[in-house]
Write a protein that holds these residues in place. Structure first.
Motif, PDB file in Angstrom:
ATOM      1  N   ILE A 124       1.406   6.238  -6.932  1.00 30.16           N
ATOM      2  CA  ILE A 124       0.406   7.395  -7.243  1.00 30.16           C
ATOM      3  C   ILE A 124       0.840   8.703  -7.441  1.00 30.16           C
ATOM      4  CG2 ILE A 124      -1.337   8.223  -7.107  1.00 30.16           C
ATOM      5  CD1 ILE A 124      -2.252   5.586  -7.054  1.00 30.16           C
ATOM      6  N   LEU A 125       1.355   9.430  -5.718  1.00 28.27           N
ATOM      7  CA  LEU A 125       2.026  10.728  -6.416  1.00 28.27           C
ATOM      8  C   LEU A 125       2.683  10.725  -6.575  1.00 28.27           C
ATOM      9  CD1 LEU A 125       1.978  12.900  -3.578  1.00 28.27           C
ATOM     10  CD2 LEU A 125       3.617  11.648  -2.874  1.00 28.27           C
ATOM     11  N   VAL A 126       3.652  10.148  -6.820  1.00 30.69           N
ATOM     12  CA  VAL A 126       4.620  11.102  -8.277  1.00 30.69           C
ATOM     13  C   VAL A 126       4.307  11.011  -9.629  1.00 30.69           C
ATOM     14  CG1 VAL A 126       6.235   9.839  -9.645  1.00 30.69           C
ATOM     15  CG2 VAL A 126       6.541   9.292  -6.511  1.00 30.69           C
ATOM     16  N   LEU A 127       3.484  10.412  -9.782  1.00 32.14           N
ATOM     17  CA  LEU A 127       2.250  10.776 -11.369  1.00 32.14           C
ATOM     18  C   LEU A 127       1.762  11.706 -10.933  1.00 32.14           C
ATOM     19  CD1 LEU A 127       1.047   6.995 -11.859  1.00 32.14           C
ATOM     20  CD2 LEU A 127       2.708   8.210 -12.924  1.00 32.14           C
ATOM     21  N   GLN A 128       0.997  12.178 -10.281  1.00 31.02           N
ATOM     22  CA  GLN A 128       0.917  13.013 -10.018  1.00 31.02           C
ATOM     23  C   GLN A 128       1.239  14.556  -9.507  1.00 31.02           C
ATOM     24  OE1 GLN A 128      -1.792  12.179  -6.003  1.00 31.02           O
ATOM     25  NE2 GLN A 128      -4.011  13.053  -7.287  1.00 31.02           N
ATOM     26  N   ILE A 143       1.284  -1.237  -0.075  1.00 34.03           N
ATOM     27  CA  ILE A 143      -0.333   0.286  -0.111  1.00 34.03           C
ATOM     28  C   ILE A 143       0.162   1.335   0.009  1.00 34.03           C
ATOM     29  CG2 ILE A 143      -1.473   1.552   1.334  1.00 34.03           C
ATOM     30  CD1 ILE A 143      -2.723  -1.137   2.660  1.00 34.03           C
ATOM     31  N   GLY A 144       1.950   1.253   0.413  1.00 29.50           N
ATOM     32  CA  GLY A 144       2.857   2.669   0.830  1.00 29.50           C
ATOM     33  C   GLY A 144       3.013   2.264  -0.321  1.00 29.50           C
ATOM     34  N   LYS A 145       3.986   1.568  -1.037  1.00 34.06           N
ATOM     35  CA  LYS A 145       4.134   1.623  -2.387  1.00 34.06           C
ATOM     36  C   LYS A 145       3.114   2.379  -3.619  1.00 34.06           C
ATOM     37  CE  LYS A 145       8.286  -1.859  -2.161  1.00 34.06           C
ATOM     38  NZ  LYS A 145       9.092  -2.427  -2.508  1.00 34.06           N
ATOM     39  N   ILE A 146       2.298   2.275  -3.332  1.00 38.57           N
ATOM     40  CA  ILE A 146       1.409   1.926  -4.881  1.00 38.57           C
ATOM     41  C   ILE A 146       1.388   3.841  -3.926  1.00 38.57           C
ATOM     42  CG2 ILE A 146      -0.799   2.074  -5.383  1.00 38.57           C
ATOM     43  CD1 ILE A 146      -0.852  -1.135  -4.503  1.00 38.57           C
ATOM     44  N   LYS A 147       1.073   4.427  -2.912  1.00 44.28           N
ATOM     45  CA  LYS A 147       0.133   5.619  -2.498  1.00 44.28           C
ATOM     46  C   LYS A 147       1.842   6.619  -3.248  1.00 44.28           C
ATOM     47  CE  LYS A 147      -2.640   5.366   1.595  1.00 44.28           C
ATOM     48  NZ  LYS A 147      -1.937   5.144   3.017  1.00 44.28           N
ATOM     49  N   LEU A 205      -8.483  -1.419  -0.758  1.00 45.78           N
ATOM     50  CA  LEU A 205      -7.029  -0.966   0.165  1.00 45.78           C
ATOM     51  C   LEU A 205      -7.348  -1.478   1.841  1.00 45.78           C
ATOM     52  CD1 LEU A 205      -4.045  -0.538  -2.249  1.00 45.78           C
ATOM     53  CD2 LEU A 205      -5.507  -3.315  -2.135  1.00 45.78           C
ATOM     54  N   GLU A 206      -7.969  -1.418   1.817  1.00 35.67           N
ATOM     55  CA  GLU A 206      -7.786  -0.530   3.483  1.00 35.67           C
ATOM     56  C   GLU A 206      -8.783  -1.991   4.436  1.00 35.67           C
ATOM     57  OE1 GLU A 206      -6.937   3.760   3.672  1.00 35.67           O
ATOM     58  OE2 GLU A 206      -4.650   3.402   3.557  1.00 35.67           O
TER      59      GLU A 206
END
Length: 67
Positions: free
Chosen positions: A14-18, A7-11, A65-66
């Motif tokens: 997505i933040l890097v993409l944004q 979950i941390g890696k997905i977050k 996910l959560e």
């Protein structure tokens, strides 16, 4: 790999993409003010829509996910 690490890696991804889409949109808007070509505005708007879409996708993914 634990679920929390995934979950941390997905977050983070997505933040890097944004952030990269937002910075690219700013670059296109600056290009419009330098060149005056309307295509720069269109590209910038499309990238800003992508930023908003990623934000909505992020909320939707993490709600699932959560659980």
């Amino acid at each position: 790999m634990s679920n929390d690490a995934l979950i941390g890696k997905i977050k983070k991804a997505i933040l890097v993409l944004q952030i990269s889409n937002f910075l690219a949109a700013l670059a296109f808007f600056a290009g419009y003010f330098i060149q005056g070509d309307l295509l720069f505005i269109i590209a910038g708007i499309c990238l800003m829509i992508a930023v908003v879409g990623l934000h909505a996708l992020r909320k939707r993914i993490f709600a699932k996910l959560e659980l």
